[in-house]
Design a protein around this motif. Sequence first.
Motif, PDB file in Angstrom:
ATOM      1  N   GLY A  80       0.656  -1.213   0.035  1.00 35.04           N
ATOM      2  CA  GLY A  80       0.207  -0.145   0.428  1.00 35.04           C
ATOM      3  C   GLY A  80       1.187   1.158  -0.307  1.00 35.04           C
ATOM      4  O   GLY A  80       0.567   1.972  -0.838  1.00 35.04           O
ATOM      5  N   LEU A  81       1.436   1.669   0.573  1.00 30.74           N
ATOM      6  CA  LEU A  81       2.868   2.444   0.724  1.00 30.74           C
ATOM      7  C   LEU A  81       3.086   1.967  -1.243  1.00 30.74           C
ATOM      8  O   LEU A  81       3.285   0.867  -1.538  1.00 30.74           O
ATOM      9  CB  LEU A  81       3.978   2.245   1.739  1.00 30.74           C
ATOM     10  CG  LEU A  81       3.624   2.112   2.928  1.00 30.74           C
ATOM     11  CD1 LEU A  81       5.074   2.084   3.618  1.00 30.74           C
ATOM     12  CD2 LEU A  81       2.862   3.778   2.825  1.00 30.74           C
ATOM     13  N   THR A  82       4.618   3.105  -1.335  1.00 27.90           N
ATOM     14  CA  THR A  82       5.128   3.291  -2.779  1.00 27.90           C
ATOM     15  C   THR A  82       5.755   3.050  -2.318  1.00 27.90           C
ATOM     16  O   THR A  82       7.162   2.791  -1.379  1.00 27.90           O
ATOM     17  CB  THR A  82       4.812   4.968  -3.522  1.00 27.90           C
ATOM     18  OG1 THR A  82       5.301   5.641  -2.721  1.00 27.90           O
ATOM     19  CG2 THR A  82       3.076   5.760  -3.749  1.00 27.90           C
ATOM     20  N   LEU A  83       7.057   3.069  -3.087  1.00 34.17           N
ATOM     21  CA  LEU A  83       8.479   2.426  -3.753  1.00 34.17           C
ATOM     22  C   LEU A  83       9.160   3.911  -3.054  1.00 34.17           C
ATOM     23  O   LEU A  83       9.944   3.899  -2.527  1.00 34.17           O
ATOM     24  CB  LEU A  83       9.162   2.023  -4.975  1.00 34.17           C
ATOM     25  CG  LEU A  83       9.132   0.595  -5.786  1.00 34.17           C
ATOM     26  CD1 LEU A  83       9.845   0.879  -6.817  1.00 34.17           C
ATOM     27  CD2 LEU A  83       9.567  -0.063  -4.397  1.00 34.17           C
ATOM     28  N   MET A  84       8.943   5.236  -3.502  1.00 33.41           N
ATOM     29  CA  MET A  84       9.502   6.048  -2.682  1.00 33.41           C
ATOM     30  C   MET A  84       9.053   6.342  -1.453  1.00 33.41           C
ATOM     31  O   MET A  84      10.241   6.647  -0.416  1.00 33.41           O
ATOM     32  CB  MET A  84       8.491   7.656  -3.605  1.00 33.41           C
ATOM     33  CG  MET A  84       8.580   8.934  -3.310  1.00 33.41           C
ATOM     34  SD  MET A  84       8.445   9.326  -1.708  1.00 33.41           S
ATOM     35  CE  MET A  84       7.060   9.821  -2.141  1.00 33.41           C
ATOM     36  N   PRO A  93       2.733  -2.089 -13.137  1.00 34.97           N
ATOM     37  CA  PRO A  93       2.364  -1.238 -14.478  1.00 34.97           C
ATOM     38  C   PRO A  93       2.446  -0.642 -15.011  1.00 34.97           C
ATOM     39  O   PRO A  93       3.797   0.141 -15.033  1.00 34.97           O
ATOM     40  CB  PRO A  93       0.996  -1.073 -13.579  1.00 34.97           C
ATOM     41  CG  PRO A  93       1.714  -0.530 -11.743  1.00 34.97           C
ATOM     42  CD  PRO A  93       2.775  -0.931 -11.768  1.00 34.97           C
ATOM     43  N   PRO A  94       1.756  -0.564 -16.247  1.00 33.27           N
ATOM     44  CA  PRO A  94       2.337   0.641 -16.995  1.00 33.27           C
ATOM     45  C   PRO A  94       2.781   1.885 -16.739  1.00 33.27           C
ATOM     46  O   PRO A  94       1.642   2.287 -15.700  1.00 33.27           O
ATOM     47  CB  PRO A  94       1.916   0.872 -18.151  1.00 33.27           C
ATOM     48  CG  PRO A  94       0.747  -0.359 -18.015  1.00 33.27           C
ATOM     49  CD  PRO A  94       0.994  -0.580 -16.722  1.00 33.27           C
ATOM     50  N   VAL A 120      14.088   6.349 -10.288  1.00 34.92           N
ATOM     51  CA  VAL A 120      14.643   5.124 -10.382  1.00 34.92           C
ATOM     52  C   VAL A 120      14.656   4.207 -11.872  1.00 34.92           C
ATOM     53  O   VAL A 120      14.192   5.058 -12.299  1.00 34.92           O
ATOM     54  CB  VAL A 120      14.628   4.273  -9.069  1.00 34.92           C
ATOM     55  CG1 VAL A 120      14.113   4.945  -7.733  1.00 34.92           C
ATOM     56  CG2 VAL A 120      12.411   3.240  -8.992  1.00 34.92           C
ATOM     57  N   TYR A 121      15.302   3.775 -11.372  1.00 34.01           N
ATOM     58  CA  TYR A 121      15.893   2.589 -12.538  1.00 34.01           C
ATOM     59  C   TYR A 121      15.717   1.039 -12.330  1.00 34.01           C
ATOM     60  O   TYR A 121      15.861   0.764 -10.968  1.00 34.01           O
ATOM     61  CB  TYR A 121      16.819   2.291 -13.184  1.00 34.01           C
ATOM     62  CG  TYR A 121      18.201   3.821 -13.385  1.00 34.01           C
ATOM     63  CD1 TYR A 121      17.284   4.127 -14.733  1.00 34.01           C
ATOM     64  CD2 TYR A 121      18.891   4.635 -12.483  1.00 34.01           C
ATOM     65  CE1 TYR A 121      18.044   6.008 -14.963  1.00 34.01           C
ATOM     66  CE2 TYR A 121      19.113   5.435 -13.215  1.00 34.01           C
ATOM     67  CZ  TYR A 121      18.710   6.621 -14.230  1.00 34.01           C
ATOM     68  OH  TYR A 121      19.139   7.608 -14.824  1.00 34.01           O
ATOM     69  N   ARG A 175       5.140   6.585  -8.258  1.00 32.16           N
ATOM     70  CA  ARG A 175       4.097   6.034  -8.917  1.00 32.16           C
ATOM     71  C   ARG A 175       3.715   5.086  -8.638  1.00 32.16           C
ATOM     72  O   ARG A 175       2.778   4.019  -9.709  1.00 32.16           O
ATOM     73  CB  ARG A 175       3.796   6.156 -10.904  1.00 32.16           C
ATOM     74  CG  ARG A 175       3.656   7.968 -10.904  1.00 32.16           C
ATOM     75  CD  ARG A 175       2.731   8.336 -10.500  1.00 32.16           C
ATOM     76  NE  ARG A 175       2.707   8.660  -9.387  1.00 32.16           N
ATOM     77  CZ  ARG A 175       2.028   9.816  -8.593  1.00 32.16           C
ATOM     78  NH1 ARG A 175       0.488   9.308  -9.245  1.00 32.16           N
ATOM     79  NH2 ARG A 175       1.809   9.888  -7.181  1.00 32.16           N
ATOM     80  N   ILE A 176       4.273   4.011  -8.569  1.00 26.49           N
ATOM     81  CA  ILE A 176       4.602   2.366  -8.064  1.00 26.49           C
ATOM     82  C   ILE A 176       3.775   2.195  -6.403  1.00 26.49           C
ATOM     83  O   ILE A 176       5.245   1.944  -5.245  1.00 26.49           O
ATOM     84  CB  ILE A 176       6.426   1.616  -8.105  1.00 26.49           C
ATOM     85  CG1 ILE A 176       6.513   2.260  -9.759  1.00 26.49           C
ATOM     86  CG2 ILE A 176       5.973   0.298  -8.370  1.00 26.49           C
ATOM     87  CD1 ILE A 176       7.670   1.970  -9.749  1.00 26.49           C
ATOM     88  N   GLU A 177       2.858   1.664  -6.478  1.00 24.99           N
ATOM     89  CA  GLU A 177       2.835   1.081  -5.362  1.00 24.99           C
ATOM     90  C   GLU A 177       2.818  -0.435  -4.942  1.00 24.99           C
ATOM     91  O   GLU A 177       3.165  -1.533  -5.387  1.00 24.99           O
ATOM     92  CB  GLU A 177       1.435   0.759  -5.348  1.00 24.99           C
ATOM     93  CG  GLU A 177       0.717   0.664  -3.852  1.00 24.99           C
ATOM     94  CD  GLU A 177      -0.911   0.880  -4.028  1.00 24.99           C
ATOM     95  OE1 GLU A 177      -1.414  -0.398  -2.867  1.00 24.99           O
ATOM     96  OE2 GLU A 177      -1.749   1.359  -4.554  1.00 24.99           O
ATOM     97  N   VAL A 178       3.167  -0.923  -3.671  1.00 23.36           N
ATOM     98  CA  VAL A 178       4.331  -1.716  -3.121  1.00 23.36           C
ATOM     99  C   VAL A 178       3.151  -3.123  -2.786  1.00 23.36           C
ATOM    100  O   VAL A 178       2.235  -2.522  -2.406  1.00 23.36           O
ATOM    101  CB  VAL A 178       5.130  -1.672  -1.933  1.00 23.36           C
ATOM    102  CG1 VAL A 178       6.063  -2.793  -1.367  1.00 23.36           C
ATOM    103  CG2 VAL A 178       6.761  -0.808  -2.622  1.00 23.36           C
TER     104      VAL A 178
END
Length: 107
Positions: free
Chosen positions: A21-25, A62-63, A51-52, A88-91
Motif C-alpha cells: 500500500g505504500l509506494t517505492l518512494m 504496471p505500465p 529510479v531505474y 507511482r509504484i505501489e508496493v
Amino acid sequence: MARITYRSSFGEAIVVDVAPGLTLMEGGRNNGVAGILADCGGACACSTCHVYVDEAWIGHLPPKGELEASMLEFALDVDERRSRLSCRIEVTSELDGLLVDVPERQV
C-alpha cells in the motif's frame, strides 16, 4: 511486507521491508535511502524520486501512466525502458525481491 532493494550509483545496497500500500518512494524516503529526494511528497509533481527498475522486474510493474511519463521528461539520464518515478509504484506482496537503482543525482 515486501523486501525491496535500493541500490545506489556507488553499488551500496539498502534492503528494506515496505508495507503493501505504500509506494517505492515512501519506502525509500522512510528508510533514509539516499537519492530519493521526493521534493513533492509523492504528488507526481517533480521527478526527484526517479529510479531505474531492474530489467527482470519491468514486466511485473504496471505500465507508466501519462502523468508519470510526462514528469519523467524532467528527470536526468532517463532510460526509456527502466526509468520510473517511485511515487507511482505501489508496493504489493508480488514485488517482494524488487531491485531498483537510484540515480547518482536527481537534479
